[in-house]
Design an enzyme around this catalytic site. Structure first.
Site, mmCIF file in Angstrom:
data_model
loop_
_atom_site.group_PDB
_atom_site.id
_atom_site.type_symbol
_atom_site.label_atom_id
_atom_site.label_comp_id
_atom_site.label_asym_id
_atom_site.label_seq_id
_atom_site.Cartn_x
_atom_site.Cartn_y
_atom_site.Cartn_z
ATOM 1 N N SER A 1 5.272 -5.129 -5.407
ATOM 2 C CA SER A 1 5.139 -3.921 -4.615
ATOM 3 C C SER A 1 5.014 -4.142 -3.114
ATOM 4 C CB SER A 1 3.948 -3.111 -5.120
ATOM 5 O OG SER A 1 4.324 -1.775 -5.093
ATOM 6 N N GLU B 1 2.467 -0.275 -18.018
ATOM 7 C CA GLU B 1 3.718 -0.263 -17.249
ATOM 8 C C GLU B 1 4.497 1.014 -17.550
ATOM 9 O OE1 GLU B 1 4.351 -1.810 -14.377
ATOM 10 O OE2 GLU B 1 3.942 -3.689 -15.436
ATOM 11 N N ASP C 1 1.198 1.859 -7.422
ATOM 12 C CA ASP C 1 1.403 0.785 -6.445
ATOM 13 C C ASP C 1 0.602 1.041 -5.176
ATOM 14 O OD1 ASP C 1 3.155 -0.066 -8.345
ATOM 15 O OD2 ASP C 1 4.972 0.362 -7.187
ATOM 16 N N GLY D 1 11.032 -7.015 -3.769
ATOM 17 C CA GLY D 1 11.790 -6.600 -4.949
ATOM 18 C C GLY D 1 11.453 -7.418 -6.183
HETATM 19 P P1 ADP Z 1 8.883 -4.182 -4.499
HETATM 20 O O1 ADP Z 1 8.097 -3.014 -4.023
HETATM 21 O O2 ADP Z 1 8.597 -4.506 -5.923
HETATM 22 O O3 ADP Z 1 8.773 -5.386 -3.637
HETATM 23 P P2 ADP Z 1 11.034 -2.395 -3.842
HETATM 24 O O4 ADP Z 1 12.495 -2.442 -4.090
HETATM 25 O O5 ADP Z 1 10.270 -1.210 -4.283
HETATM 26 O O6 ADP Z 1 10.418 -3.736 -4.462
HETATM 27 O O7 ADP Z 1 10.761 -2.547 -2.290
HETATM 28 C C1 ADP Z 1 11.373 -3.590 -1.557
HETATM 29 C C2 ADP Z 1 11.899 -3.026 -0.241
HETATM 30 O O8 ADP Z 1 10.796 -2.735 0.646
HETATM 31 C C3 ADP Z 1 12.739 -4.027 0.531
HETATM 32 O O9 ADP Z 1 14.068 -4.032 0.074
HETATM 33 C C4 ADP Z 1 12.618 -3.491 1.954
HETATM 34 O O10 ADP Z 1 13.466 -2.386 2.142
HETATM 35 C C5 ADP Z 1 11.182 -3.013 1.982
HETATM 36 N N1 ADP Z 1 10.308 -4.073 2.498
HETATM 37 C C6 ADP Z 1 9.433 -4.835 1.805
HETATM 38 N N2 ADP Z 1 8.808 -5.715 2.610
HETATM 39 C C7 ADP Z 1 9.293 -5.505 3.860
HETATM 40 C C8 ADP Z 1 9.039 -6.105 5.147
HETATM 41 N N3 ADP Z 1 8.169 -7.103 5.309
HETATM 42 N N4 ADP Z 1 9.734 -5.615 6.194
HETATM 43 C C9 ADP Z 1 10.612 -4.612 6.049
HETATM 44 N N5 ADP Z 1 10.894 -4.026 4.871
HETATM 45 C C10 ADP Z 1 10.250 -4.466 3.785
HETATM 46 MG MG MG Z 2 8.268 -0.971 -4.766
#
Ligand code: ADP
Ligand code: MG
Length: 373
Positions: free
Chosen positions: A114, A22, A160, A110
């Site tokens: 990823s 990590e 990722d 979030g």
């Molecule tokens: P993680 O990658 O760990 O889930 P991040 O903060 O890096 O967390 O990314 C999450 C962001 O990616 C969300 O807040 C959104 O902006 C975008 N996202 C993720 N999934 C979707 C989706 N299905 N549709 C639109 N945006 C998305």
């Molecule tokens: Mg992310």
């Protein structure tokens, strides 16, 4: 010429888990991730315009309308993942034309699995197929990473995107983030399995502290370079070098560097443990990673610490640690399959009692990377 035969593609773009390693990717070290059987699904169709695109994502009210000739960052964060990818592709290849895209997802957002990389890479992968753009998988991975750097502003490493695209069923990927060499390591852990516990908290520190950690590591490297000019990243440093540099470092920078170098060693030890079937050792390494992330790298939070500490009292859990950037999201747990249900129940009750927050959970099964349906 575009691939005129193809009007529509459907892409499965998976999330990823990381067994160990990590905050090592952007320090050009080792990671051990895999894609999982939860994914974002993108349906992308040509609309026979030159540059007009429309993207809708389930659960996000407003559609995103883009003219490929005028791509610019948005105030709406999710749109920047899309815009960043379109920008990176269009600047390379004008065979990209107008399209419409709908997005559905069963990935928690979030939470450290990823969803962001799944979104970027899934879009790039699908457009590459639909318009026959000739991008290699490696280019899809790196342009998606660049999109996240330049449009979203998260200076993420390469793990990722790499894991989402390159995953292989029943394997984890030992990736060397310096050379980009990788090997698939068979992942057979029966009668144990991986249980992900989602704390369902996401502290606002996450993205700012992420970039701060990067800067602290870079500061460590530049201090070490005065003594060891051949070092270009923490990947090149040993624990002895860090100790020798300690006197010139702030305590924080010293701790960050120590963690990263220790973590690289742990990844290689974890691969050895997996190859020998020594799951107890693997679990111990996971616990050590968590301690490092908590005390030296300081990216944990009370909710994640609670979950990991709770698991230590359960004999059937061999290892547990926070997964992903930290400050919330999931823990990854190595749990005996016969005890998984009762562990999930007891930890969920205890967590809710402590924080008044519901825990959610899912299993992590190494599955294939991005695919066309
Ligand atoms: P993680 O990658 O760990 O889930 P991040 O903060 O890096 O967390 O990314 C999450 C962001 O990616 C969300 O807040 C959104 O902006 C975008 N996202 C993720 N999934 C979707 C989706 N299905 N549709 C639109 N945006 C998305
Ligand atoms: Mg992310």
């Amino acid at each position: 010429m575009g691939n005129q035969d193809l009007d529509k593609v459907i892409v499965n773009s998976p999330g990823r888990i990381n067994i160990i390693g990590e905050h090592t990717d952007y320090n050009l070290g080792y990671v051990l991730p895999t894609s999982i059987d939860k994914r974002i699904r993108l349906t992308i169709e040509r609309n026979n315009t030159d540059t007009q695109c429309e993207i809708r994502s389930e659960g996000y009210k407003k559609a995103l309308l883009v003219d490929l000739k005028h791509i610019a960052p948005s105030n709406t964060q999710w749109e920047n993942y899309i815009l960043g990818v379109l920008y990176e592709i269009y600047k390379r290849n004008k065979e990209l034309k107008g399209f419409q895209c709908t997005i559905e997802s069963d990935l928690p957002v979030g939470s450290g699995v990823s969803s962001s990389a799944a979104l970027e890479c899934g879009l790039a992968f699908g457009l590459n197929e639909l318009f026959d753009l000739g991008l290699s998988k490696h280019e899809i991975v790196t342009l998606s990473r660049d999109a996240e750097h330049n449009y979203v502003g998260t200076k993420c490493g390469i793990m990722d995107q790499f894991a989402s695209v390159m995953g292989k069923k029943d394997h984890v990927i030992l990736l060397d983030c310096k050379s980009m060499d990788y090997t698939y390591v068979p992942f057979s852990i029966a009668p144990y399995k991986l249980v992900l516990l989602n704390s369902n908290v996401s502290h606002s520190l996450a993205s700012s502290e992420y970039n701060t950690r990067r800067n602290e590591c870079e500061e460590g490297v530049s201090i070490l370079q005065k003594k060891y000019p051949n070092i270009s990243s923490l990947r090149d440093a040993s624990l002895e070098m860090i100790d020798a540099g300690k006197i010139d470092m702030s305590p924080k920078v010293f701790d960050r560097c120590t963690y990263v170098v220790q973590e690289n060693i742990r990844v290689l030890n974890a691969v050895e443990a997996l190859e020998k079937g020594d799951l107890k050792k693997l679990g111990t390494l996971m616990y050590e990673t968590h301690e490092g992330l908590r005390n030296l790298y300081e990216v944990s939070c009370p909710e994640l610490d609670f979950l990991v500490d709770f698991s230590k009292n359960e004999d059937e859990v061999l290892g547990s640690r926070l997964m992903g950037g930290g400050f919330g999201g999931c823990t990854i747990n190595l749990v005996h399959e016969d005890a998984a249900d009762s562990f999930i129940q007891s930890v969920s009750e205890a967590y809710e009692k402590e924080f008044n927050i519901k825990l959610s959970h899912f299993e992590g099964h190494p599955s294939t990377g991005t695919t066309l349906l």
